[in-house]
Motif scaffolding. Structure first.
Motif, PDB file in Angstrom:
ATOM      1  N   PHE A   1      -6.605 119.456  83.582  1.00  0.00           N
ATOM      2  CA  PHE A   1      -5.452 119.120  83.140  1.00  0.00           C
ATOM      3  C   PHE A   1      -4.512 118.910  84.369  1.00  0.00           C
ATOM      4  O   PHE A   1      -3.268 118.426  84.131  1.00  0.00           O
ATOM      5  N   LYS A   2      -5.062 119.423  85.453  1.00  0.00           N
ATOM      6  CA  LYS A   2      -4.106 118.886  86.817  1.00  0.00           C
ATOM      7  C   LYS A   2      -4.733 117.406  87.189  1.00  0.00           C
ATOM      8  O   LYS A   2      -3.822 116.907  87.978  1.00  0.00           O
TER       9      LYS A   2
ATOM     10  N   PRO B   1      -3.037 113.979  85.370  1.00  0.00           N
ATOM     11  CA  PRO B   1      -1.774 113.205  85.783  1.00  0.00           C
ATOM     12  C   PRO B   1      -1.783 112.843  87.097  1.00  0.00           C
ATOM     13  O   PRO B   1      -1.276 111.804  87.529  1.00  0.00           O
TER      14      PRO B   1
ATOM     15  N   ILE C   1      -2.101 114.023  78.995  1.00  0.00           N
ATOM     16  CA  ILE C   1      -2.669 115.506  78.800  1.00  0.00           C
ATOM     17  C   ILE C   1      -3.020 115.738  77.516  1.00  0.00           C
ATOM     18  O   ILE C   1      -3.700 116.247  77.298  1.00  0.00           O
ATOM     19  N   GLY C   2      -1.981 115.496  76.624  1.00  0.00           N
ATOM     20  CA  GLY C   2      -1.820 115.940  75.253  1.00  0.00           C
ATOM     21  C   GLY C   2      -3.172 115.540  74.620  1.00  0.00           C
ATOM     22  O   GLY C   2      -4.007 116.264  73.867  1.00  0.00           O
TER      23      GLY C   2
ATOM     24  N   LYS D   1      -6.114 117.333  75.937  1.00  0.00           N
ATOM     25  CA  LYS D   1      -6.330 118.784  75.457  1.00  0.00           C
ATOM     26  C   LYS D   1      -6.766 118.938  74.300  1.00  0.00           C
ATOM     27  O   LYS D   1      -7.714 119.770  73.784  1.00  0.00           O
ATOM     28  N   GLN D   2      -6.246 117.883  73.190  1.00  0.00           N
ATOM     29  CA  GLN D   2      -6.889 117.944  71.922  1.00  0.00           C
ATOM     30  C   GLN D   2      -8.457 117.576  71.868  1.00  0.00           C
ATOM     31  O   GLN D   2      -9.017 118.108  70.917  1.00  0.00           O
TER      32      GLN D   2
ATOM     33  N   PHE E   1     -10.643 118.336  74.193  1.00  0.00           N
ATOM     34  CA  PHE E   1     -11.230 119.464  74.651  1.00  0.00           C
ATOM     35  C   PHE E   1     -11.261 120.735  73.504  1.00  0.00           C
ATOM     36  O   PHE E   1     -12.095 121.301  73.405  1.00  0.00           O
ATOM     37  N   ALA E   2      -9.884 120.703  72.804  1.00  0.00           N
ATOM     38  CA  ALA E   2     -10.001 121.915  71.732  1.00  0.00           C
ATOM     39  C   ALA E   2     -11.155 121.516  70.795  1.00  0.00           C
ATOM     40  O   ALA E   2     -11.564 122.596  70.304  1.00  0.00           O
TER      41      ALA E   2
ATOM     42  N   SER F   1     -14.626 129.843  71.521  1.00  0.00           N
ATOM     43  CA  SER F   1     -14.148 128.435  71.198  1.00  0.00           C
ATOM     44  C   SER F   1     -12.652 128.574  70.623  1.00  0.00           C
ATOM     45  O   SER F   1     -11.990 127.678  71.071  1.00  0.00           O
TER      46      SER F   1
ATOM     47  N   THR G   1     -10.394 129.139  73.562  1.00  0.00           N
ATOM     48  CA  THR G   1     -10.529 127.708  74.362  1.00  0.00           C
ATOM     49  C   THR G   1      -9.296 126.860  73.527  1.00  0.00           C
ATOM     50  O   THR G   1      -8.447 126.334  74.426  1.00  0.00           O
ATOM     51  N   ALA G   2      -9.394 126.829  72.310  1.00  0.00           N
ATOM     52  CA  ALA G   2      -8.913 125.719  71.564  1.00  0.00           C
ATOM     53  C   ALA G   2      -7.231 126.117  71.698  1.00  0.00           C
ATOM     54  O   ALA G   2      -6.352 125.310  71.716  1.00  0.00           O
TER      55      ALA G   2
ATOM     56  N   CYS H   1      -5.727 125.210  74.674  1.00  0.00           N
ATOM     57  CA  CYS H   1      -5.574 123.894  74.776  1.00  0.00           C
ATOM     58  C   CYS H   1      -4.116 123.380  74.138  1.00  0.00           C
ATOM     59  O   CYS H   1      -3.336 122.789  74.589  1.00  0.00           O
ATOM     60  N   PHE H   2      -3.964 123.958  73.059  1.00  0.00           N
ATOM     61  CA  PHE H   2      -3.119 123.699  72.116  1.00  0.00           C
ATOM     62  C   PHE H   2      -1.629 124.241  72.448  1.00  0.00           C
ATOM     63  O   PHE H   2      -0.321 123.928  72.171  1.00  0.00           O
TER      64      PHE H   2
ATOM     65  N   LYS I   1       0.524 121.920  74.949  1.00  0.00           N
ATOM     66  CA  LYS I   1      -0.190 120.732  74.693  1.00  0.00           C
ATOM     67  C   LYS I   1       0.031 119.506  75.756  1.00  0.00           C
ATOM     68  O   LYS I   1      -0.691 119.098  76.347  1.00  0.00           O
ATOM     69  N   GLY I   2       1.424 119.512  76.113  1.00  0.00           N
ATOM     70  CA  GLY I   2       1.826 118.337  76.892  1.00  0.00           C
ATOM     71  C   GLY I   2       1.856 118.808  78.584  1.00  0.00           C
ATOM     72  O   GLY I   2       1.903 118.024  79.347  1.00  0.00           O
ATOM     73  N   SER I   3       1.566 120.052  78.780  1.00  0.00           N
ATOM     74  CA  SER I   3       1.921 120.499  79.927  1.00  0.00           C
ATOM     75  C   SER I   3       0.441 120.363  80.845  1.00  0.00           C
ATOM     76  O   SER I   3      -0.811 120.612  80.315  1.00  0.00           O
ATOM     77  N   ALA I   4       0.676 120.377  82.220  1.00  0.00           N
ATOM     78  CA  ALA I   4      -0.705 120.356  83.035  1.00  0.00           C
ATOM     79  C   ALA I   4      -1.326 121.864  83.417  1.00  0.00           C
ATOM     80  O   ALA I   4      -2.433 121.886  83.999  1.00  0.00           O
ATOM     81  N   ASP I   5      -0.653 122.850  82.749  1.00  0.00           N
ATOM     82  CA  ASP I   5      -1.184 124.201  82.908  1.00  0.00           C
ATOM     83  C   ASP I   5      -2.391 124.468  81.978  1.00  0.00           C
ATOM     84  O   ASP I   5      -2.331 124.096  81.106  1.00  0.00           O
TER      85      ASP I   5
END
Lengths: 507, 69
Positions: free
Chosen positions: A100-101, A104, A272-273, A276-277, A279-280, B54, B57-58, B61-62, B65-69
């Motif tokens: 996630f780093k 971007p 990133i969204g 993440k989606q 990977f989830a 699982s 982890t999910a 991720c959610f 959602k929009g952050s790089a952390d």
């Protein structure tokens, strides 16, 4: 596979249609290209949304090994091989450390290959070149293994003419793969992955239902194993096997997350969204794929006894043969499952091919031989490079047809790949990590991993030391050198050539 | 790495280590072979811990959602 799955003309027609669809998608991928650049060819213009990104990650991560290797190993080892389900999830867990780093950063700074990040972050050509070589060697070995499995899959269908079928299988499937891969680049490969991912998923589901229908509940299979097999195939793993579990979770989890083709999919995510989606969702896929392969191994152990040594890898084919012989529907569904096997093999192999060609052209050729080459020239060279790589590995797959032990020796890809972890997983989170210690750590880690893997040591049992893979020992020393070396350098107040990266990446 | 992010990461690492400790079946007797729903009981415990991993982890991720952390 042996001659256990004789398919008729209808099945071959289906396979032909399926493979033709892949070629068509290659051509459509070429038509959809937006510019003649490496970013467009190797990263599909960084525009993957959730649906394509998830399916391309899924189809790429689950290879021929998921289908044949896991089933065969479960047959040999029994329930303790559940570790295969765990290490596939570990890959997704370790992705989170850096993905996630990195996404971007890749968008902002125009990375195409994984090594672009290393070159940018650490400012060292030597470190970048060693990292490229490690990734190319590890991935070439992986591609060779996939090509050989493609040959074996076809060999199994041909019966007495198996040897010739192996050669045709390797050459034919490699040719189809290289044609659609070089026509449309990652865009075509990801589109084919969408089909292959769906076929793979449906194939696993159908397989599970067929097994329940054919053999009854898993409880009956477990009872048969409890009465007939060795008790160690049911009881919980002993201390030595538990250490192996930990080693596999770390080695495959870290190494699998650092596969170059996986990193390039991180680069190609739209946001990133989206990443993440994807990977989830990926976090639940081990339950719908590798767990089913594991259960097939359990059913085979109960109902197909007597497969000794390397023959255990035929556990899946043996189960399919039993299902196929029962009814026309069973036969049709086995055809679908065999297509899923081809999908697993080709979707992994094509991504490895594209990744090797991108690293060879951008990280080796463009850096060391043609620094002035244009994007268009490099893309053209990359396509030629794909043909040469696949041609060479196809010949090797044919020459080494009988040399399974040699391939086993070469199969140390994760021991090598994990040595790059400090640069990616620590380097992206801790700006204090310095170039010199990372370089020394990488070289020492590789030396330890390779000497333990190939050295004539008595204390190495089945390629492991006290249950741990050589790569883990290399990584511990490698990481220690990188971290403590960086702390020591910071204390000494030495110059840091990563300063420019920190300054610009923090903007 | 700032201090706040560091604290956040330590908490996540601790949860994953706990889940790892539940996944590896070291806490069962050496000859454990009881069967439940067709699986050895230690397999079900390990799979249960995996399912929690699982879900965790999910959720991570959610969560941002929009952050790089």
């Amino acid at each position: 596979m042996t001659s256990v799955l004789p398919f008729g003309p209808g099945a071959w027609l289906f396979f032909t249609f399926y493979l033709s669809t892949l070629l068509l998608l290659g051509w459509l991928g070429r038509k959809a290209r937006k510019e003649d650049s490496m970013q467009d060819f190797y990263l599909a213009g960084r525009g993957f949304g959730f649906f394509v990104l998830f399916l391309t990650l899924y189809a790429t991560q689950y290879s021929g090994n998921t289908v044949f290797g896991v089933t065969g190993a479960t047959y040999r080892i029994g329930f303790p091989w559940l570790i295969a389900v765990h290490y596939m999830l570990a890959i997704v867990v370790f992705f989170q450390v850096f993905a996630f780093k990195l996404q971007p950063l890749a968008q902002q700074r125009g990375y195409v290959t994984p090594v672009d990040y290393i070159r940018d972050r650490f400012g060292s050509r030597i470190l970048a070149t060693i990292a490229s070589i490690v990734m190319i060697v590890a991935l070439s070995n992986y591609l060779l293994a996939q090509l050989m499995t493609m040959g074996r899959a076809l060999q199994g269908l041909a019966g007495p003419a198996g040897d010739i079928a192996y050669n045709y299988g390797v050459v034919g499937l490699a040719l189809i793969m290289v044609v659609y891969g070089t026509l449309g680049g990652l865009r075509a490969i990801a589109w084919t992955d969408v089909i292959q991912g769906c076929v793979l998923f449906v194939g696993f589901m159908v397989l599970m239902l067929l097994m329940l229908y054919q053999f009854g509940p898993i409880s009956a299979a477990t009872e048969v194993i409890a009465q007939t097999s060795e008790p160690e195939k049911i009881i919980r793993p002993d201390a030595s096997m538990q250490r192996e579990w930990l080693s596999y979770i770390l080695l495959v989890g870290i190494g699998g997350a650092l596969y170059p083709q996986a990193i390039q999919r991180i680069y190609s995510a739209k946001s990133i969204g989206t990443l993440k989606q994807s990977f989830a969702t990926m976090a639940f896929m081990p339950f719908f794929s590798v767990l089913i392969a594991f259960i097939v191994g359990i059913y085979a152990l109960a109902y197909v006894p007597g497969l000794e040594g390397a023959d255990a890898d035929q556990a899946m084919s043996s189960i399919l043969r039993i299902i196929q012989e029962q009814s026309i529907l069973g036969y049709a569904l086995v055809v679908l499952i065999f297509s899923a096997v081809l999908a697993a093999l080709m979707s992994t192999a094509d991504s490895a091919m594209l990744s090797i060609s991108s690293m060879f052209i951008k990280d080796i050729y463009a850096v060391h031989f043609r620094p002035s080459a244009t994007e268009s020239e490099l893309t053209k060279m990359g396509k030629r490079c794909s043909w040469i790589i696949v041609g060479a590995l196809t010949m090797l797959a044919i020459i080494l047809k009988e040399q399974t032990s040699l391939i086993g020796l070469l199969d140390r890809k994760f021991d090598l790949l994990v040595q790059i972890a400090p640069a990616f997983m620590v380097g992206i989170r801790w700006m204090g990590l310095r170039t010199g210690p990372v370089l020394i750590g990488l070289v020492v880690g590789l030396a330890i991993a390779l000497s333990l893997a190939f050295g004539p040591f008595d204390f190495i049992v089945e390629g492991k030391v006290w249950g741990f893979h050589p790569g883990i020992y290399g990584l511990v020393v490698n990481l220690s050198i990188a971290v403590f070396g960086s702390l020591w350098l910071a204390k000494q107040g030495g110059a840091d050539n990563t300063t420019s990266f920190i300054a610009t990446s923090n903007k | 790495m700032n201090r706040e992010l560091g604290r956040k990461s330590y908490w996540i690492v601790a949860v994953y280590l706990l889940l790892l400790a539940l996944i590896i079946p070291w806490y069962w007797p050496a000859d454990e072979a009881r069967i439940l729903f067709g699986f050895p009981i230690w397999i079900l415990a390990s799979l249960g811990a995996l399912f929690l991993t699982s879900c965790f982890t999910a959720w991570l991720c959610f969560r941002n959602k929009g952050s790089a952390d």
